[in-house]
Design a protein around this motif. Structure first.
Motif, PDB file in Angstrom:
ATOM      1  N   VAL A 137       0.818  -1.215   0.000  1.00 18.74           N
ATOM      2  CA  VAL A 137       0.000   0.000   0.000  1.00 18.74           C
ATOM      3  C   VAL A 137       0.853   1.267   0.000  1.00 18.74           C
ATOM      4  O   VAL A 137       0.612   2.182  -0.813  1.00 18.74           O
ATOM      5  CB  VAL A 137      -0.980  -0.010   1.190  1.00 18.74           C
ATOM      6  CG1 VAL A 137      -1.696   1.334   1.314  1.00 18.74           C
ATOM      7  CG2 VAL A 137      -2.003  -1.138   1.026  1.00 18.74           C
TER       8      VAL A 137
ATOM      9  N   ALA B 218      -4.891   2.445  -7.547  1.00 20.47           N
ATOM     10  CA  ALA B 218      -5.763   2.076  -6.432  1.00 20.47           C
ATOM     11  C   ALA B 218      -6.533   0.796  -6.734  1.00 20.47           C
ATOM     12  O   ALA B 218      -6.598  -0.121  -5.895  1.00 20.47           O
ATOM     13  CB  ALA B 218      -6.733   3.216  -6.130  1.00 20.47           C
TER      14      ALA B 218
ATOM     15  N   ALA C 118      -4.259  -2.392  -7.094  1.00 24.63           N
ATOM     16  CA  ALA C 118      -3.730  -2.886  -5.822  1.00 24.63           C
ATOM     17  C   ALA C 118      -4.703  -3.873  -5.182  1.00 24.63           C
ATOM     18  O   ALA C 118      -4.306  -4.951  -4.718  1.00 24.63           O
ATOM     19  CB  ALA C 118      -3.460  -1.720  -4.873  1.00 24.63           C
TER      20      ALA C 118
END
Length: 514
Positions: free
Chosen positions: A65, A243, A246
């Motif tokens: 992250v 985003a 991921a």
């Protein structure tokens, strides 16, 4: 298009004019999924048992992250062609950029000609040759075709090439989705191995063994930015794609790893064929059986699904190679016309807008790696896999030691550049990323250092206690050689740097005096 590398840079202007904007929001998303989700390393993680899943979750939080946040800022703030190379060069200069970029690039032809090509061979022989090994001539023939199909795909304009990576992303959805459904059905029919809670407890030995391959699986968010000037709207699309990719990438890793652990005992999972073996076992729900000795036989619809699974697996590993070659070859080409590599490599095709010379160079290196490794290992696929994977992981992760801190440096040196997305807590998170990365690089080169270097709990499989020095040399020497080649590339780029500097001076002198 106008040059975006440096004002007055004639080579940059000349090459950038050949680029076309074909890279949209969802193209970047699917490209990232192909980049990050590598089915060739899933079994390497699952083979460590339940704690592999634990460490995968932990590193997703503390590494995956934060890294996504870092590259969302860099990719949207500095969307020029050559992304990871250019960020490093702007932050630390041409020499650092040249060395780092060669490390970043050389990983990919080695990986393509090594683990990816042989992983495809194993899948084909498992399903189409009843598990019997192909002879060395057949292995070489299949692998050479595999390599040059990937090179051809990288040569194509992004207008066409982006569809190859889109197909690769959907191949992952179908293959891993089908595998997961079959695992559930297989478990309902045959039961599961029942991993106990204790198997998920993390250990330091397990962390050392896993951290390299897990970090290797989790890198790649920066790769689409190597084609920054071919994106339609990088300032908006890069954070969006990062985003979503991921989340998708984590699930595409986590679900099949748990499936392998449920279907095959960890002791029987090999680095080389673990996922393929698990696929063959669970596809017996369509037709076939698993013998008392573990031999799997597919029949009827089971054989058809197995053949389809093998094709999807090959497509997945092929598109992994294609995406990394597409991105890293562009970065090397940009360094060529920016003065950090030979100018000969810094040429884009006039109509395709792709770095054809670097693409062919990558194909040649991949083929040499394939042939040499087959000769050195005498056709032993498992030894081939281990040797190439070790070098690949080492060079990839070393290159990020300068890419990550580029964000921190550029925050200070170029504060006025608009940043559509800003990484929160960038100092703390960058330090965390660097610490994990540095520890991993040390473990790859000297497992167990400094507390129990080459001890029983940390020594790689197949190595003896007295071979610590040999192992160190095996891992360290290639990295040092690659650094030396990076310095050579910087030296060969000197004429281009001088020409660029002269062009900039001439452009400034031509400005009207107020």
């Amino acid at each position: 298009m106008t040059a975006t590398i440096e004002p007055g840079s004639a080579p940059a202007a000349e090459e950038s004019a050949k680029l076309q904007r074909h890279f949209g929001r969802f193209d970047i998303l699917f490209f990232l999924i192909c980049t990050i989700v590598g089915v060739d390393t899933i079994a390497s993680v699952a083979g460590a048992g339940g704690e592999a899943f634990t460490w995968m979750v932990v590193l997703a939080v503390v590494f995956f992250v934060p890294q996504a946040l870092l590259f969302a800022e860099l990719g949207s703030a500095f969307p020029q062609e050559g992304g990871p190379y250019l960020w490093t060069r702007m932050a630390f200069g041409h020499l650092a950029g040249a060395i780092n970029n060669f490390l970043y690039w050389v990983t990919n032809p080695v990986w393509l000609g090594g683990t990816l090509a042989i992983s495809a061979v194993v899948a084909l022989q498992t399903f189409f040759n009843d598990g019997a090994d192909f002879g060395t001539p057949a292995v070489l023939a299949i692998s050479v075709v595999f390599i040059w199909v990937a090179v051809l795909a990288a040569v194509l304009s992004f207008r066409i090439g982006k569809w190859i990576t889109t197909v690769g992303a959907f191949a992952r959805f179908v293959l891993l989705g089908l595998f997961t459904v079959c695992v559930v059905v297989y478990a309902s029919q045959h039961g599961v191995h029942g991993l106990g809670a204790s198997s998920f407890l993390p250990t330091m030995g397990g962390f050392v063994a896993l951290v390299g391959v897990l970090l290797f699986n989790y890198v790649g968010f920066e790769l689409p930015s190597a084609a920054g000037e071919e994106m339609r709207d990088p300032k908006r699309d890069v954070p969006f794609a990062i985003a979503r990719s991921a989340v998708a990438s984590f699930l595409l890793y986590a679900i099949p790893i748990l499936g392998i652990l449920l279907v095959i005992p960890a002791d029987n999972v090999t680095n080389f064929g673990g996922l393929v073996d698990a696929m063959k076992s669970v596809f017996t729900v369509f037709g076939g059986s698993v013998g008392a000795d573990g031999t799997v036989t597919l029949t009827g619809l089971g054989q058809v699904v197995g053949d389809l699974g093998a094709i999807l697996f090959v497509l997945c590993v092929l598109t992994s190679g294609v995406t990394w070659i597409m991105g890293s070859d562009r970065a090397l080409a940009v360094s060529g016309y920016d003065g950090a590599a030979p100018r000969f490599l810094g040429v884009l095709h006039s109509t395709l807008g792709t770095p054809v010379r670097v693409n062919v160079f990558s194909g040649i290196i991949s083929t040499l790696v394939l042939v040499l490794a087959q000769v050195i290992t005498q056709g032993s696929a498992a030894k081939f896999f281990g040797a190439v994977l070790g070098v690949t992981i080492s060079t990839t992760l070393v290159s990020y030691l300068l890419i990550y801190p580029a964000l921190w440096k550029l925050r200070r040196t170029r504060p006025d550049v608009p940043r559509p997305f800003r990484m929160p807590y960038h100092r703390v998170l960058t330090v965390v990323l660097m610490a994990l990365l540095a520890f991993t690089v040390v473990q790859l080169i000297a497992p167990g250092a400094p507390f129990a270097w080459f001890g029983d709990d940390y020594r790689p499989d197949g190595w003896k206690a007295g071979e610590a020095g040999l192992y160190l040399a095996t891992e360290l020497v290639p990295v040092l050689v690659f650094i030396g080649v990076g310095v050579l590339f910087w030296w060969l780029g000197a004429p281009t740097r001088r020409a660029n500097a002269a062009a900039e001076r001439a452009a400034h002198e031509a400005l009207p005096v107020e």
